[in-house]
Design a protein around this motif. Structure first.
Motif, PDB file in Angstrom:
ATOM      1  N   LEU A 134      -0.140  -3.605   1.769  1.00  0.00           N
ATOM      2  CA  LEU A 134      -0.825  -2.471   2.363  1.00  0.00           C
ATOM      3  C   LEU A 134      -1.977  -2.631   3.525  1.00  0.00           C
ATOM      4  O   LEU A 134      -2.078  -2.204   4.653  1.00  0.00           O
ATOM      5  N   PHE A 135      -3.012  -3.453   3.090  1.00  0.00           N
ATOM      6  CA  PHE A 135      -4.169  -3.700   3.809  1.00  0.00           C
ATOM      7  C   PHE A 135      -3.834  -4.758   5.075  1.00  0.00           C
ATOM      8  O   PHE A 135      -4.248  -4.321   6.083  1.00  0.00           O
ATOM      9  N   LEU A 136      -2.709  -5.577   4.984  1.00  0.00           N
ATOM     10  CA  LEU A 136      -2.285  -6.366   6.105  1.00  0.00           C
ATOM     11  C   LEU A 136      -1.689  -5.527   7.020  1.00  0.00           C
ATOM     12  O   LEU A 136      -1.934  -5.839   8.376  1.00  0.00           O
ATOM     13  N   MET A 137      -0.740  -4.615   6.833  1.00  0.00           N
ATOM     14  CA  MET A 137      -0.072  -3.781   7.657  1.00  0.00           C
ATOM     15  C   MET A 137      -0.676  -2.783   7.981  1.00  0.00           C
ATOM     16  O   MET A 137      -0.403  -2.265   9.071  1.00  0.00           O
ATOM     17  N   LYS A 138      -1.561  -2.040   7.307  1.00  0.00           N
ATOM     18  CA  LYS A 138      -2.336  -0.797   7.880  1.00  0.00           C
ATOM     19  C   LYS A 138      -3.555  -0.914   7.780  1.00  0.00           C
ATOM     20  O   LYS A 138      -4.449   0.143   8.227  1.00  0.00           O
ATOM     21  N   GLY A 139      -4.217  -2.326   8.015  1.00  0.00           N
ATOM     22  CA  GLY A 139      -5.614  -2.590   8.230  1.00  0.00           C
ATOM     23  C   GLY A 139      -6.195  -1.805   9.244  1.00  0.00           C
ATOM     24  O   GLY A 139      -7.290  -1.425   9.432  1.00  0.00           O
TER      25      GLY A 139
END
Length: 189
Positions: A134-139
């Motif tokens: 989640l954080f990698l793709m939507k950071g």
């Protein structure tokens, strides 16, 4: 009321074992005496204590006929017959439950535990990967949404909740599961 007692175990045996109860000397001495169920009190064996024990153990008084239990179809009587019938009833309950489960399996109401566990393991893996990614793709999207400003905390929390809701909804989605039951071993030669 004066309590009757005997000064020795042998005297108690003569009164109770020989004159009052249809029991052997050995049976009497197995229950009455030092370190037995009826112990001497102050060196005396009280008749009330011995009579109470005799009734508890079902000793038959002299002169009374013993009515023998009629054997059941297996030739058992008394407690043996009762325990056998209870075990037989329990076996029938287990057999009925097994038939019910086999019927439900045939009707497709039950599925193989291993298949369900594998499905759940796969779904859990997808959820785990989704949360970690989640954080990698939507950071960048998350940073941009709040413009790097702590004052936009509510918007950030709402955005995170929306993303988590989407992941959890995917996890909770019920898929159509098709099971095929095959009788016999797949390793037959």
């Amino acid at each position: 009321m004066v309590e009757k007692f005997h000064k020795s175990i042998n005297q108690a045996w003569v009164q109770f074992g020989q004159e009052n109860w249809q029991i052997s000397r050995r049976t009497f001495f197995n229950y009455v005496g030092k370190n037995k169920q009826v112990k001497p009190i102050g060196g005396k064996y009280y008749e009330d204590d011995i009579s109470e024990l005799a009734q508890q153990l079902g000793w038959v008084p002299i002169g009374k006929k013993v009515e023998a239990d009629q054997p059941d179809e297996e030739g058992l009587t008394g407690d043996s017959a009762k325990r056998f019938q209870e075990a037989k009833a329990k076996d029938k309950e287990y057999e009925a439950e097994l038939r019910r489960l086999k019927l439900e399996q045939t009707q497709g109401k039950l599925i193989d535990r291993e298949s369900v566990e594998m499905l759940m393991a796969g779904k859990t893996s997808v959820l785990d990967t989704g949360l970690r990614q989640l954080f990698l793709m939507k950071g960048r999207e998350l940073i941009h949404a709040v413009e790097g400003n702590p004052e936009h905390e509510e918007a950030f929390i709402q955005l995170m909740n929306d993303e988590l809701d989407e992941l959890l909804s995917e996890f909770a989605r019920t898929d159509q599961i098709t099971m095929e039951f095959v009788s016999g071993s797949q390793f037959d030669s």
